[in-house]
Design a protein around this motif. Sequence first.
Motif, short mmCIF file in Angstrom:
data_model
loop_
_atom_site.label_atom_id
_atom_site.label_comp_id
_atom_site.label_asym_id
_atom_site.label_seq_id
_atom_site.Cartn_x
_atom_site.Cartn_y
_atom_site.Cartn_z
N LEU A 106 36.39 61.06 -68.72
CA LEU A 106 36.34 60.74 -67.19
C LEU A 106 35.35 61.60 -66.42
O LEU A 106 34.64 61.17 -65.56
CB LEU A 106 37.79 60.73 -66.50
N LYS A 156 48.27 59.11 -65.42
CA LYS A 156 47.32 58.64 -64.69
C LYS A 156 45.95 58.91 -65.31
O LYS A 156 44.90 58.05 -65.18
CB LYS A 156 47.41 59.52 -63.20
N CYS A 157 45.61 60.01 -65.70
CA CYS A 157 44.16 60.17 -66.12
C CYS A 157 44.03 59.32 -67.55
O CYS A 157 42.85 58.78 -67.62
CB CYS A 157 43.66 61.49 -66.26
N GLU A 193 43.64 55.89 -66.31
CA GLU A 193 42.12 55.58 -65.82
C GLU A 193 41.08 55.75 -66.90
O GLU A 193 40.26 54.68 -66.83
CB GLU A 193 41.83 56.69 -64.86
N GLU A 228 41.42 52.19 -69.05
CA GLU A 228 40.87 51.47 -68.34
C GLU A 228 39.16 51.17 -68.17
O GLU A 228 38.61 50.06 -68.34
CB GLU A 228 41.17 51.36 -66.50
N TYR A 229 38.75 52.32 -68.06
CA TYR A 229 37.14 52.66 -68.48
C TYR A 229 36.75 52.11 -69.69
O TYR A 229 35.73 51.35 -69.59
CB TYR A 229 36.82 54.20 -68.06
#
Lengths: 77, 538
Positions: B56, B159-160, B163, B166-167
């Motif tokens: 991220l 959460k991370c 995320e 998803e990326y």
Amino acid sequence: MYEKIVEILKDKYGIENVTPESNFKKDLGLNSFDLMELAFVAEEILGVEMKEDAYRKAETIKDICDYLETLGARNEN
Amino acid sequence: MDYPYLDTVIYDNFYEMLKGRYETKAKTTAIRFMDREQITDISYEDMIKETSLIGLYLKTQGIEGKHIGIFSENRYEYITIYMATVMKNVIVPLDKEITSKNLSECVKNFDVDYLLVTDETKQKTESAEFSKPDNLKILNIDDEDFKKVFKDKSADKEKCIEEFFEYVKDTDKDRFAVLASTSGTDGAMKGVMLSQYNVITNIRGTLENNVLKNPTFAFLPMNHTYGFNPCILATIYNGTTLCLNLKTKYLLRDLRTFNPFFFGAVPMVIEGMYDSIIREVKKQNKENTFNRAIKICKFFRKFGIDLRHIFFGKLICKNLRLVVNGGAALNADYVNKFDEIGITILNGYGLTECSPTIAVSRTGNNVVGSAGTIMKNIDVKIAEDGEILVKGPCVMLGYYKNEEATKAIMRDGYLATGDIGYTDGKVIFVTGRKKNLIILENGKNVPPELLESKINSIPYVKESIVVSKKVNDRSNILYAIIVLHDEEKQEFLKDDIANINKDLPSYMQITDFEVSKDELKKNSSKKIIRSVYANKNE
């Protein structure tokens, strides 16, 4: 320092009749695995931490002794 | 007898593998290592969280499709950085032993945009010999700012990870994702382009040949595909625990501490370990007891009773059952010697261009002397001249910016390995090499021509040949035989060879040489006949 290394070489590998100029690979027939083991034993005995790049570069007994001295290795008997 | 391949879970890219491990193995220890007598355990969910934080971070910095070089010693973060990078960028693992000058060349030739260094390796980028391209950004993994990125304890784990998933969920498995360095089948340094699919199917192949029980152990340099893919990534794919050795000098200590079931090694380590055991046995005057125990075990094995681990379990570590040898051929004697003390040595065969494994022996069908059982979905055929040709999902996308070399290595869709051998369709035997590469006992390849051209550039040298010279039963050195134009200059030769060595990684250095008064023997086309000098013995 030299005497310590000579003692380790004799004890660990049964190698005798060495000089400070003895080349680990050419004269003593040690390979990188042996040098790695030698570094581990020397660290335990002398109470220092050797850098991998440095002990791997050492070609002769003198090279390793010089390096150990820069680290301030224990030299008492 | 038929030995079907083992079934494994199917992941086709790193996203699927990490997601699968997060869903099924979150609390299992993924990585274990010892640093300054302190053992650290990292669970799969924590490892994936750190991977996600790095991934991220790259995303927020707009780093996508970039070449990210990693110039680091073996460490846990190597793995998270690799996995965080490979789905949206290109990871470029670099050998930490190369000189500053070679590092500059690699960074330039491989178009590295970001170079990740550590406190231990950064000196080489600070040297005057390192010429930094203007656009290159260097980041130190040990800098506090960078540590904050992947050690952010305040970040919400779930959460991370979500995320990040998803990326990367649309990651293209066939895209060029890894740029591995190799001296190649002809000795010249090249970049090998691998996709996630190349790597993932290859590690799956190793798991289809053998069961990797818990835990495994890794110590080979992580920049090598053999050190990283079948040893490290295969364990993660498998969802078991990987014990890391951070400094090779602590190898035996770590083996005893972690007590693994399996590790991958090179001949130098396998032979060195056995010799070390025997030295210790002799030192303690237990040679007779040791030999008697071997005889007793042999006798009982005839009746299906295996006592080897009761007698010999303490010699290395109690759980160790499997060692895969790769990188170079192992003296077959050691396979039998280790078998006597309860450890199966299996041979593996491959090359970086094949991600890297082509074949690995199987515990149920270990054909001693072979290079292993060809892995599932890999097609091996033998050319008319005996060269081993390989086709399958493990075969690289090509050499980076070197179409000529790519064309030269491909033959009708098959990759020409440069090795000579034969196969019965299942098991492969390697009998020699087509080209002049010297393969050292630690698995490193040395192109003799490279060293010879350096020696020949000394003005008073007429010609030279570099060979591997046996010093004793298991040690070889690189040895040069040199013919001079001007013998009066011989006194300078030692210093000039030392100067050449300065610019070479330690494994490639010329340890000794001789001056020959006779010209080197040549064939009718005036080429030096290497076989006359090869494997020069004392």
